[in-house]
Design an enzyme around this catalytic site. Sequence first.
Site, PDB file in Angstrom:
ATOM      1  N   HIS A  12       0.866  -1.178   0.000  1.00 28.77           N
ATOM      2  CA  HIS A  12       0.000   0.000   0.000  1.00 28.77           C
ATOM      3  C   HIS A  12       0.902   1.227   0.000  1.00 28.77           C
ATOM      4  O   HIS A  12       2.096   1.134   0.249  1.00 28.77           O
ATOM      5  CB  HIS A  12      -0.961   0.025   1.196  1.00 28.77           C
ATOM      6  CG  HIS A  12      -0.291  -0.046   2.526  1.00 28.77           C
ATOM      7  ND1 HIS A  12       0.150   1.056   3.199  1.00 28.77           N
ATOM      8  CD2 HIS A  12       0.050  -1.089   3.299  1.00 28.77           C
ATOM      9  CE1 HIS A  12       0.692   0.684   4.344  1.00 28.77           C
ATOM     10  NE2 HIS A  12       0.663  -0.605   4.431  1.00 28.77           N
ATOM     11  N   GLY A  43       1.688  -2.592  15.513  1.00 24.12           N
ATOM     12  CA  GLY A  43       0.907  -2.078  14.387  1.00 24.12           C
ATOM     13  C   GLY A  43      -0.203  -3.026  13.965  1.00 24.12           C
ATOM     14  O   GLY A  43      -1.327  -2.593  13.690  1.00 24.12           O
ATOM     15  N   GLY A  66       4.426   3.226  10.263  1.00 19.44           N
ATOM     16  CA  GLY A  66       3.052   3.709  10.294  1.00 19.44           C
ATOM     17  C   GLY A  66       2.584   4.174  11.657  1.00 19.44           C
ATOM     18  O   GLY A  66       1.789   5.112  11.766  1.00 19.44           O
ATOM     19  N   ALA A 108      -2.559  17.379   4.937  1.00 22.96           N
ATOM     20  CA  ALA A 108      -2.649  18.609   4.156  1.00 22.96           C
ATOM     21  C   ALA A 108      -2.042  19.735   4.994  1.00 22.96           C
ATOM     22  O   ALA A 108      -2.486  19.984   6.117  1.00 22.96           O
ATOM     23  CB  ALA A 108      -4.104  18.917   3.840  1.00 22.96           C
ATOM     24  N   ARG A 131      -5.071  18.354  16.820  1.00 27.22           N
ATOM     25  CA  ARG A 131      -3.872  17.942  16.092  1.00 27.22           C
ATOM     26  C   ARG A 131      -3.308  19.190  15.413  1.00 27.22           C
ATOM     27  O   ARG A 131      -3.791  19.637  14.383  1.00 27.22           O
ATOM     28  CB  ARG A 131      -4.206  16.859  15.068  1.00 27.22           C
ATOM     29  CG  ARG A 131      -2.974  16.202  14.483  1.00 27.22           C
ATOM     30  CD  ARG A 131      -3.341  14.972  13.720  1.00 27.22           C
ATOM     31  NE  ARG A 131      -4.159  15.276  12.557  1.00 27.22           N
ATOM     32  CZ  ARG A 131      -4.879  14.393  11.895  1.00 27.22           C
ATOM     33  NH1 ARG A 131      -4.892  13.147  12.273  1.00 27.22           N
ATOM     34  NH2 ARG A 131      -5.587  14.736  10.846  1.00 27.22           N
ATOM     35  N   ASN A 191      -8.076  23.538   9.213  1.00 24.01           N
ATOM     36  CA  ASN A 191      -7.383  23.002   8.041  1.00 24.01           C
ATOM     37  C   ASN A 191      -7.614  21.498   7.967  1.00 24.01           C
ATOM     38  O   ASN A 191      -7.259  20.761   8.872  1.00 24.01           O
ATOM     39  CB  ASN A 191      -5.880  23.298   8.161  1.00 24.01           C
ATOM     40  CG  ASN A 191      -5.055  22.593   7.091  1.00 24.01           C
ATOM     41  OD1 ASN A 191      -5.591  22.167   6.062  1.00 24.01           O
ATOM     42  ND2 ASN A 191      -3.758  22.475   7.334  1.00 24.01           N
TER      43      ASN A 191
END
Lengths: 61, 578
Positions: free
Chosen positions: B12, B180, B309, B424, B504, B534
């Site tokens: 992935h 994970g 990850g 973003a 965050r 955002n």
Amino acid sequence: MADRLQTFLVRLGVFGELWRMAARSKRWWLVPMMVVLVLLGLVLTGLQAVPYLSPFIYAVL
Amino acid sequence: MSWVLGLSGLYHDSAAVLLHDGRVVAAASEERFSRVKHDAGLPVQATRWCLAHAGITMADVTHVTWYEKPLRKFERMLVSQVANFPRSASAFRRGTFNWLTEKLWVKAAIVKELGVAPARVLFSDHHQSHAASAFYASPYAEAAVLTVDGVGEWATTSLYRGGPGGLELLGEVLFPDSIGLVYSAFTAYLGFQVNDGEYKVMGMAAYGEPRFVDEVRKVLRPREDGAFDVDLSYVSYHWSADQSYTRRLEELLGPARFPGSGFDPTTAEGKRYADIAASVQRVTEDALVAIANVLHARTGLDTLCLAGGVALNSVANRALLTRGPFARLFVQPAAGDAGGAMGAALWTWHEVMGNPRTLDTPVLPGPGLGQAWDDATIGALLTDLRVKHEVLAPDTVAVRAAADIVEGRVLGWVQGRFEWGPRALGHRSILADPRRADMKDRINARIKYRELFRPFAPSVCAGAEGRYFDVPPGGEQLAEWMLLVAPVTTDDFPATTHADGTARLHVVHAAANPLYHALLTEVGRLTGHPVVLNTSFNLKGEPIVSSPVQALATFFRSGLDVLYLGAHRVEQTGSYDG
């Protein structure tokens, strides 16, 4: 044709990697199974390159 | 002049990263081009763009490095399937076909699809790639390095010391013991998609209390030496391709949440799911802090570089900073498998080619490492598509956008090169006023069409973050790349403050993103608070937009009010000219 030959030779290189991996991990019992599977993989990828056979490969397996 | 290309994929998050003399000049995930979220193919389009951006051909590239060793992964898969036969038979049949027809032949595919000479293709180790992506991209000469993810070849957690001599492996935890994969098993249990919904578990955790910690610790069992074991009777990721947890987990915690069902934390069932999410999050954090303590004791260093990850878990990152032994933490923006491409390239440059590190120039020039479109191209596109638009003077874009935000409009914001990593950061964002309490539900329900409980991030001008957020010392770099959760110390931003009073955080420096910083400054002048909401510019289940065409397509399918494409402003209503 030269491209196909090069691709085939690169694929054969997997056997060398397989040997080195087995030597490193000492899992020699895996080698026969992996050799058979890798050979099967070579056949499958070869068959997939044939346009009128490729649709059936996934269905068969 | 030396070019090195790093590649990741076929599981992935496939990606390509191009280095020039050890510095990143281009980095992009394949999903930004293919529009397939978490694209698992070979990163052909991303590679082509990287080369085109640099104005070179593949013949100029010294080495192309794949981020992991496929045959060792195949070995792990076979060993695991044989050990768990016959219940692994179904996974074996399906997984093996995929391996035999595609994954085993990565080198041949790179040679054929990308036109690379076979002798130039190298293979790094999965966790070595992660470690290199964290350490060599960091500004630190020495650091402890921790990589934690689902699984690479065999390792699931690796501990390194990074220094002038390179990366030295100190220890590792091997499959099937994996933080994970356990987190992913609970992600599936809680009704979300593995390898995509882990963020949602983190978001859900804020609504709950960790009252199932003891139960979760029966699954992920901490050891006295700081490592951990997994009780494999609760999970099935080591033998099943369909299900990652067993019935025994449901006997332990109750019925699993049905995928796609609603989540209401005010109901008893919703509260139970939230409590389980909070417990999983707590146990994960405890495990990471325990490993960090071991690593700190082994290295004696005060800086930790983190990758894999799990490093994208911004709540756990805060726990590492506040409860762990390290004074500062570094995480590069694409800490997951996409970042493996960057690590593979950096590993090649430093450890294969033997180039020493030079810390005077950053390896990562900023978060915008992807493709950009100039205003002339955007203008021509809008004209061709007959989309009504307004062309703004470049120095008025920030002022106009700030006014739109303050007046309650929700903006699509497409500026410069697209970001590297899943966040973003003011290049491909949806922006809104965080002071409006209804904004969260409005964007979730009517714009992004996603779950109502999911939070949004606040962007804040650098220097002002201390007025609103409790940023722990050593977390400055994480806040720049939105990889840190911080308690909110004000009631002014209900739309970006999560259920547990945290956010965050994204701290914006003028040097990193001048236009976005100018927008925040203008919002601050108008409202007294240089803060905006955002979130990534995409709809649920889609990758973040990259091109102006994608932005327009997303804009017209969403409830966004205004779109800023460079210096072009498009309004939702009456947009078609003719």
